[in-house]
Motif scaffolding. Sequence first.
Motif, PDB file in Angstrom:
ATOM      1  N   ALA A 157      -9.237   3.316  -4.060  1.00  0.00           N
ATOM      2  CA  ALA A 157      -9.525   4.184  -3.244  1.00  0.00           C
ATOM      3  C   ALA A 157      -8.264   5.223  -3.056  1.00  0.00           C
ATOM      4  O   ALA A 157      -8.488   6.209  -2.157  1.00  0.00           O
ATOM      5  CB  ALA A 157      -9.658   3.647  -1.591  1.00  0.00           C
ATOM      6  N   ALA A 158      -7.324   5.186  -4.069  1.00  0.00           N
ATOM      7  CA  ALA A 158      -6.527   6.082  -4.091  1.00  0.00           C
ATOM      8  C   ALA A 158      -6.683   6.970  -5.371  1.00  0.00           C
ATOM      9  O   ALA A 158      -7.107   6.178  -6.574  1.00  0.00           O
ATOM     10  CB  ALA A 158      -4.971   5.523  -4.053  1.00  0.00           C
ATOM     11  N   LEU A 159      -6.251   8.098  -5.833  1.00  0.00           N
ATOM     12  CA  LEU A 159      -6.501   8.961  -6.890  1.00  0.00           C
ATOM     13  C   LEU A 159      -5.131   9.383  -7.559  1.00  0.00           C
ATOM     14  O   LEU A 159      -4.295   9.608  -6.845  1.00  0.00           O
ATOM     15  CB  LEU A 159      -7.407  10.055  -6.426  1.00  0.00           C
ATOM     16  CG  LEU A 159      -8.582   9.807  -5.737  1.00  0.00           C
ATOM     17  CD1 LEU A 159      -9.327  11.176  -5.298  1.00  0.00           C
ATOM     18  CD2 LEU A 159      -9.510   9.106  -6.790  1.00  0.00           C
ATOM     19  N   TYR A 160      -5.112   9.356  -8.972  1.00  0.00           N
ATOM     20  CA  TYR A 160      -3.899   9.908  -9.560  1.00  0.00           C
ATOM     21  C   TYR A 160      -4.111  11.239  -9.667  1.00  0.00           C
ATOM     22  O   TYR A 160      -5.231  11.875 -10.279  1.00  0.00           O
ATOM     23  CB  TYR A 160      -3.914   9.293 -10.884  1.00  0.00           C
ATOM     24  CG  TYR A 160      -2.813   9.637 -11.679  1.00  0.00           C
ATOM     25  CD1 TYR A 160      -1.202   9.528 -11.395  1.00  0.00           C
ATOM     26  CD2 TYR A 160      -2.950  10.364 -12.956  1.00  0.00           C
ATOM     27  CE1 TYR A 160      -0.554  10.123 -12.092  1.00  0.00           C
ATOM     28  CE2 TYR A 160      -1.870  10.941 -13.825  1.00  0.00           C
ATOM     29  CZ  TYR A 160      -0.759  10.702 -13.391  1.00  0.00           C
ATOM     30  OH  TYR A 160       0.394  11.382 -14.080  1.00  0.00           O
ATOM     31  N   TYR A 161      -3.043  12.168  -9.343  1.00  0.00           N
ATOM     32  CA  TYR A 161      -3.024  13.492  -9.577  1.00  0.00           C
ATOM     33  C   TYR A 161      -1.949  13.946 -10.574  1.00  0.00           C
ATOM     34  O   TYR A 161      -0.664  13.791 -10.388  1.00  0.00           O
ATOM     35  CB  TYR A 161      -2.970  14.222  -8.145  1.00  0.00           C
ATOM     36  CG  TYR A 161      -3.046  15.638  -8.086  1.00  0.00           C
ATOM     37  CD1 TYR A 161      -4.363  16.231  -8.184  1.00  0.00           C
ATOM     38  CD2 TYR A 161      -2.096  16.671  -7.711  1.00  0.00           C
ATOM     39  CE1 TYR A 161      -4.722  17.545  -8.105  1.00  0.00           C
ATOM     40  CE2 TYR A 161      -2.425  18.122  -7.862  1.00  0.00           C
ATOM     41  CZ  TYR A 161      -3.524  18.425  -7.945  1.00  0.00           C
ATOM     42  OH  TYR A 161      -3.784  20.062  -7.705  1.00  0.00           O
ATOM     43  N   PRO A 162      -2.320  14.442 -11.801  1.00  0.00           N
ATOM     44  CA  PRO A 162      -1.596  14.495 -12.742  1.00  0.00           C
ATOM     45  C   PRO A 162      -0.436  15.739 -12.452  1.00  0.00           C
ATOM     46  O   PRO A 162       0.757  15.584 -13.147  1.00  0.00           O
ATOM     47  CB  PRO A 162      -2.198  15.128 -13.962  1.00  0.00           C
ATOM     48  CG  PRO A 162      -3.659  14.418 -13.527  1.00  0.00           C
ATOM     49  CD  PRO A 162      -3.531  14.582 -12.276  1.00  0.00           C
TER      50      PRO A 162
ATOM     51  N   VAL B 245       6.099  -9.267   1.519  1.00  0.00           N
ATOM     52  CA  VAL B 245       5.681  -8.190   1.824  1.00  0.00           C
ATOM     53  C   VAL B 245       4.154  -8.076   1.748  1.00  0.00           C
ATOM     54  O   VAL B 245       3.678  -8.275   0.654  1.00  0.00           O
ATOM     55  CB  VAL B 245       6.165  -7.063   1.114  1.00  0.00           C
ATOM     56  CG1 VAL B 245       5.812  -5.623   1.620  1.00  0.00           C
ATOM     57  CG2 VAL B 245       7.817  -7.028   1.302  1.00  0.00           C
ATOM     58  N   VAL B 246       3.484  -7.937   2.558  1.00  0.00           N
ATOM     59  CA  VAL B 246       1.953  -7.844   2.872  1.00  0.00           C
ATOM     60  C   VAL B 246       1.466  -6.390   2.621  1.00  0.00           C
ATOM     61  O   VAL B 246       2.012  -5.511   3.390  1.00  0.00           O
ATOM     62  CB  VAL B 246       1.369  -8.424   3.976  1.00  0.00           C
ATOM     63  CG1 VAL B 246      -0.010  -8.533   4.139  1.00  0.00           C
ATOM     64  CG2 VAL B 246       2.040  -9.893   4.363  1.00  0.00           C
ATOM     65  N   ALA B 247       0.509  -6.116   1.786  1.00  0.00           N
ATOM     66  CA  ALA B 247       0.124  -4.864   1.536  1.00  0.00           C
ATOM     67  C   ALA B 247      -0.835  -4.391   2.584  1.00  0.00           C
ATOM     68  O   ALA B 247      -1.485  -5.205   3.112  1.00  0.00           O
ATOM     69  CB  ALA B 247      -0.703  -4.867   0.177  1.00  0.00           C
ATOM     70  N   PRO B 248      -0.606  -3.018   3.199  1.00  0.00           N
ATOM     71  CA  PRO B 248      -1.491  -2.516   4.155  1.00  0.00           C
ATOM     72  C   PRO B 248      -3.010  -2.873   3.947  1.00  0.00           C
ATOM     73  O   PRO B 248      -3.165  -2.797   2.673  1.00  0.00           O
ATOM     74  CB  PRO B 248      -1.014  -1.123   4.209  1.00  0.00           C
ATOM     75  CG  PRO B 248       0.260  -0.980   3.419  1.00  0.00           C
ATOM     76  CD  PRO B 248       0.303  -2.189   2.451  1.00  0.00           C
ATOM     77  N   PRO B 249      -3.922  -2.830   4.831  1.00  0.00           N
ATOM     78  CA  PRO B 249      -5.153  -3.049   4.521  1.00  0.00           C
ATOM     79  C   PRO B 249      -5.962  -2.092   3.713  1.00  0.00           C
ATOM     80  O   PRO B 249      -6.905  -2.335   2.887  1.00  0.00           O
ATOM     81  CB  PRO B 249      -5.950  -3.065   6.117  1.00  0.00           C
ATOM     82  CG  PRO B 249      -4.674  -3.589   6.840  1.00  0.00           C
ATOM     83  CD  PRO B 249      -3.489  -3.135   6.400  1.00  0.00           C
ATOM     84  N   ASP B 250      -5.385  -0.547   3.936  1.00  0.00           N
ATOM     85  CA  ASP B 250      -6.090   0.423   3.086  1.00  0.00           C
ATOM     86  C   ASP B 250      -5.850   0.467   1.704  1.00  0.00           C
ATOM     87  O   ASP B 250      -6.103   1.293   0.835  1.00  0.00           O
ATOM     88  CB  ASP B 250      -5.893   1.631   3.860  1.00  0.00           C
ATOM     89  CG  ASP B 250      -4.283   1.940   3.938  1.00  0.00           C
ATOM     90  OD1 ASP B 250      -3.713   1.165   3.818  1.00  0.00           O
ATOM     91  OD2 ASP B 250      -4.040   3.243   4.175  1.00  0.00           O
ATOM     92  N   TYR B 251      -5.043  -0.466   1.017  1.00  0.00           N
ATOM     93  CA  TYR B 251      -4.641  -0.758  -0.103  1.00  0.00           C
ATOM     94  C   TYR B 251      -5.484  -1.664  -1.096  1.00  0.00           C
ATOM     95  O   TYR B 251      -5.739  -1.444  -2.195  1.00  0.00           O
ATOM     96  CB  TYR B 251      -3.224  -1.586  -0.479  1.00  0.00           C
ATOM     97  CG  TYR B 251      -2.001  -0.438  -0.388  1.00  0.00           C
ATOM     98  CD1 TYR B 251      -1.249  -0.146  -1.442  1.00  0.00           C
ATOM     99  CD2 TYR B 251      -1.892   0.400   0.824  1.00  0.00           C
ATOM    100  CE1 TYR B 251      -0.393   0.752  -1.471  1.00  0.00           C
ATOM    101  CE2 TYR B 251      -0.934   1.314   0.821  1.00  0.00           C
ATOM    102  CZ  TYR B 251      -0.036   1.563  -0.461  1.00  0.00           C
ATOM    103  OH  TYR B 251       1.004   2.468  -0.186  1.00  0.00           O
ATOM    104  N   HIS B 252      -6.490  -2.158  -0.157  1.00  0.00           N
ATOM    105  CA  HIS B 252      -7.578  -3.017  -0.680  1.00  0.00           C
ATOM    106  C   HIS B 252      -7.121  -3.760  -1.934  1.00  0.00           C
ATOM    107  O   HIS B 252      -7.740  -3.975  -2.960  1.00  0.00           O
ATOM    108  CB  HIS B 252      -8.591  -2.113  -1.187  1.00  0.00           C
ATOM    109  CG  HIS B 252      -9.209  -1.240  -0.356  1.00  0.00           C
ATOM    110  ND1 HIS B 252     -10.227  -1.551   0.687  1.00  0.00           N
ATOM    111  CD2 HIS B 252      -9.155   0.145   0.039  1.00  0.00           C
ATOM    112  CE1 HIS B 252     -10.463  -0.667   1.726  1.00  0.00           C
ATOM    113  NE2 HIS B 252      -9.894   0.366   1.149  1.00  0.00           N
TER     114      HIS B 252
END
Length: 208
Positions: A73-78, A178-185
């Motif tokens: 759900a995250a996008l790479y921006y060159p 360290v636990v990943a935030p929920p929005d990291y899926h």
Amino acid sequence: MFQLRFLMFSALFIVIFGVVIAQVAYVEEADIDKKKMNLEGRKPLYVPARCARYQLLYPGDQPNDWICDCAPAALYYPETDACYPAYRQGPCKAGEILVLYKEKVIPECVANACHQDGQFMIRDKCYEFGNNNSSNNPCPLKEYTYVLGVNPKTLMVDCVQLSMQLETRVSIQDPTEVVAPPDYHIELAEKCLRGSRLSAQGRCTPVA
């Protein structure tokens, strides 16, 4: 007598050679799950000390083969060489959001009809991502914590279930971990998904 021994030796050699061939063939025919994260079954990790924001540490097929890439759900921006949440302002100008269309490889900035980061318009009304308040949540099944968000698989705005990572008193998890935030899926993370750095750079090999 010599011929009998020769025949016995030949037969024994053929049997042993056949067994070896069968074993080799069996190994080659072994059922290998090509959908695994890697050959060792290792999974992506949330390591903020090593990877930038909105990135996870993905494993390769070799023991020391690891690479930082965008979380689902995250996008790479060159242009900035960084990852940003889809449908958020990210590297875009105020009043714009970062979107990756189905037929595209590189995301682009488009106008946000709500003019406010973190909101998305549905039927002429703006709703806030992740808001579980009934009056500002257009999703059904609210009792199952469905809220407006970005589907990690399709990269489209959708009703998604909140990913809750709970710890109990009987948990054996290291309290310093360290636990990943929920929005990291992180539970859905796979290498080379659409929107990732590797995908944008054309470095992904299709699985046969």
